[in-house]
Design an enzyme around this catalytic site. Structure first.
Site, PDB file in Angstrom:
ATOM      1  CB  CYS A 119      -0.976   0.052   1.150  1.00  0.00           C
ATOM      2  SG  CYS A 119      -2.262   1.065   1.144  1.00  0.00           S
ATOM      3  CE  LYS A 194      -7.822  -1.627   4.263  1.00  0.00           C
ATOM      4  NZ  LYS A 194      -6.484  -1.367   4.128  1.00  0.00           N
ATOM      5  NE  ARG A 204      -6.881   4.393   8.768  1.00  0.00           N
ATOM      6  CZ  ARG A 204      -8.075   4.799   8.443  1.00  0.00           C
ATOM      7  NH1 ARG A 204      -8.612   5.840   8.670  1.00  0.00           N
ATOM      8  NH2 ARG A 204      -8.510   3.816   7.463  1.00  0.00           N
ATOM      9  NE  ARG A 216      -6.753   4.537   4.810  1.00  0.00           N
ATOM     10  CZ  ARG A 216      -5.653   5.431   4.731  1.00  0.00           C
ATOM     11  NH1 ARG A 216      -5.726   6.266   3.974  1.00  0.00           N
ATOM     12  NH2 ARG A 216      -4.810   5.302   5.876  1.00  0.00           N
ATOM     13  CD  GLU A 232     -13.939  -4.250  -4.790  1.00  0.00           C
ATOM     14  OE1 GLU A 232     -12.884  -4.540  -5.340  1.00  0.00           O
ATOM     15  OE2 GLU A 232     -14.245  -2.815  -4.591  1.00  0.00           O
ATOM     16  CE  LYS A 247      -7.707  -4.103   7.347  1.00  0.00           C
ATOM     17  NZ  LYS A 247      -6.474  -3.200   6.866  1.00  0.00           N
ATOM     18  CB  SER A 273      -5.344  -1.882  14.964  1.00  0.00           C
ATOM     19  OG  SER A 273      -6.315  -1.083  14.194  1.00  0.00           O
ATOM     20  CE1 TYR A 312      -1.348  -5.600  14.249  1.00  0.00           C
ATOM     21  CE2 TYR A 312      -3.773  -5.672  14.208  1.00  0.00           C
ATOM     22  CZ  TYR A 312      -2.704  -5.154  13.728  1.00  0.00           C
ATOM     23  OH  TYR A 312      -2.650  -4.323  12.512  1.00  0.00           O
TER      24      TYR A 312
HETATM   25  C1  PBG Z   1      -2.903  -0.115   4.711  1.00  0.00           C
HETATM   26  C2  PBG Z   1      -3.561  -1.040   5.833  1.00  0.00           C
HETATM   27  C3  PBG Z   1      -4.407  -0.507   6.934  1.00  0.00           C
HETATM   28  C4  PBG Z   1      -4.641  -1.770   7.639  1.00  0.00           C
HETATM   29  C5  PBG Z   1      -3.966  -2.710   6.945  1.00  0.00           C
HETATM   30  N1  PBG Z   1      -3.387  -2.100   6.088  1.00  0.00           N
HETATM   31  C6  PBG Z   1      -5.127   0.705   7.447  1.00  0.00           C
HETATM   32  C7  PBG Z   1      -5.981   1.298   6.353  1.00  0.00           C
HETATM   33  O1  PBG Z   1      -6.469   1.037   5.573  1.00  0.00           O
HETATM   34  O2  PBG Z   1      -6.367   2.540   6.859  1.00  0.00           O
HETATM   35  C8  PBG Z   1      -5.344  -1.909   8.878  1.00  0.00           C
HETATM   36  C9  PBG Z   1      -4.900  -2.634  10.031  1.00  0.00           C
HETATM   37  C10 PBG Z   1      -5.533  -2.711  11.054  1.00  0.00           C
HETATM   38  O3  PBG Z   1      -6.239  -1.814  11.840  1.00  0.00           O
HETATM   39  O4  PBG Z   1      -5.181  -3.692  11.972  1.00  0.00           O
HETATM   40  N2  PBG Z   1      -3.711   0.435   3.734  1.00  0.00           N
END
Ligand code: PBG
Length: 333
Positions: A119, A194, A204, A216, A232, A247, A273, A312
């Site tokens: 990314c 996603k 973040r 986003r 998708e 996700k 997260s 995690y």
């Molecule tokens: C990058 C990405 C993100 C996450 C994984 N890859 C952040 C986002 O899309 O803002 C989130 C992972 C998490 O919250 O544990 N684009």
């Protein structure tokens, strides 16, 4: 009382429950995320995710030994570079922080499955996952940069590249770029489903990747929707994805099941997260039992149909799963 069916018989004691139980989480189903920073001797705590750290390459080497010894066999790398610019050039720098981490990881632990999150958001000064012009996140212009990042991570040793940007057409573009560069055997794990989720908040901070303006929602999916997840995923598979992902995980188990039922390839789910932070915070307050809530959540993800889980909690969960297998849940005799 006369009852023909007494489902409680099947729950009579621990040994019978273990005999008839349907769903297992295996240690090798788990994928541990790692955050890599520049510099040396660094192990910086992520304040919104107690127990999670950003590592420099030297300390990461020690951490990867812990990963390997835990029985977890897969990690996904996120880079937190010092330098950021408009097009995220750090993402495809052969000496970028993730590329160096990958080379170290593959030379120290050749059998560790190394996944590179692909990314731009950690590498762009505006924090968006694509190239920006006049406040708009451009789709087609971004693809070339993502493919460069994927090829460069494959060159550094990544077994799997995992694009998480949600641009249209990225999987096909990346597959062609990988093949042309001689990386036919590098897998693509597509973040196909996603959502534009608020559960990513703590990440973040960990990855220093919050967008400087806007959100986003023009590229990540609307969480009110289900059918577009199928679209998708179908597109990503057509374009060459080897593994697809849903996700976040816990609030989206219906989507894990939908994708599992409709498509015939491995499904990953990412317990993000915010899910970690919620469980951790409640556990630290003594409000829930961390171990059993984590094992229950991971099992629910497997039951919904996920074959693998990014979490995690991978390392502690590995220990808890092994304790369970050794029968430590039984009274000793
Ligand atoms: C990058 C990405 C993100 C996450 C994984 N890859 C952040 C986002 O899309 O803002 C989130 C992972 C998490 O919250 O544990 N684009």
């Amino acid at each position: 009382m006369e009852l023909t069916r007494r489902p409680r018989r099947l729950r009579k004691n621990a040994a019978i429950r273990d005999l008839v139980h349907e769903t297992d989480v295996r240690v090798t189903d788990l994928i541990a995320p790692v955050f890599v920073v520049e510099g040396a001797q660094k192990k910086e705590a992520v304040s919104s995710m107690p127990g999670i750290f950003q590592y420099s390459i030297d300390t990461l080497q020690i951490h990867l030994k812990e990963v390997w010894d835990s029985g977890v066999r897969s990690v996904i790398f996120f880079g937190v570079p010092d330098h950021k610019d408009a097009c995220g050039s750090g993402a495809w720098d052969p000496d970028g922080v993730v590329q160096r981490a990958l080379r170290m990881a593959k030379s120290s632990y050749p059998d560790l499955v190394c996944i590179a999150d692909i990314c731009l958001c950690e590498y762009t000064d505006h924090g968006h996952c694509g190239i920006v012009r006049d406040g708009e996140i451009l789709n087609d212009e971004t693809l070339e940069y993502l493919s460069r990042a994927a090829v460069s991570c494959a060159a550094a040793g990544a077994d799997i590249v995992a694009p998480s940007d949600m641009m249209d057409g990225r999987i096909g573009h990346m597959r062609r770029a990988l093949d042309q560069a001689g990386y036919q055997d590098t897998l693509i794990m597509a973040y196909s489903v996603k959502y534009a989720s608020s559960f990513y908040g703590p990440f973040r901070e960990a990855a220093d990747s919050a967008p400087a303006f806007g959100d986003r929602k023009t590229y990540q999916m609307d969480w009110r929707n289900k059918t577009e997840a199928v679209v998708e995923t179908a597109l990503d598979i057509e374009e060459g994805a080897d593994i697809v992902m849903v996700k976040p995980a816990l609030a989206y188990l219906d989507m894990v099941k939908t994708i599992r039922d409709r498509f015939d390839l491995p499904v990953c789910t990412y317990s993000v997260s915010g899910e970690y932070a919620m469980i951790k915070a409640a556990a630290q307050n003594g409000w829930i039992d961390e171990k059993s809530v984590v094992l229950e959540s991971l099992t629910a993800m497997k039951r919904a149909g996920a074959g693998m889980i990014i979490t995690y909690y991978a390392l502690p969960a590995a220990r808890w799963i092994q304790e369970q297998q050794k029968g430590e849940t039984y009274e000793s005799h």
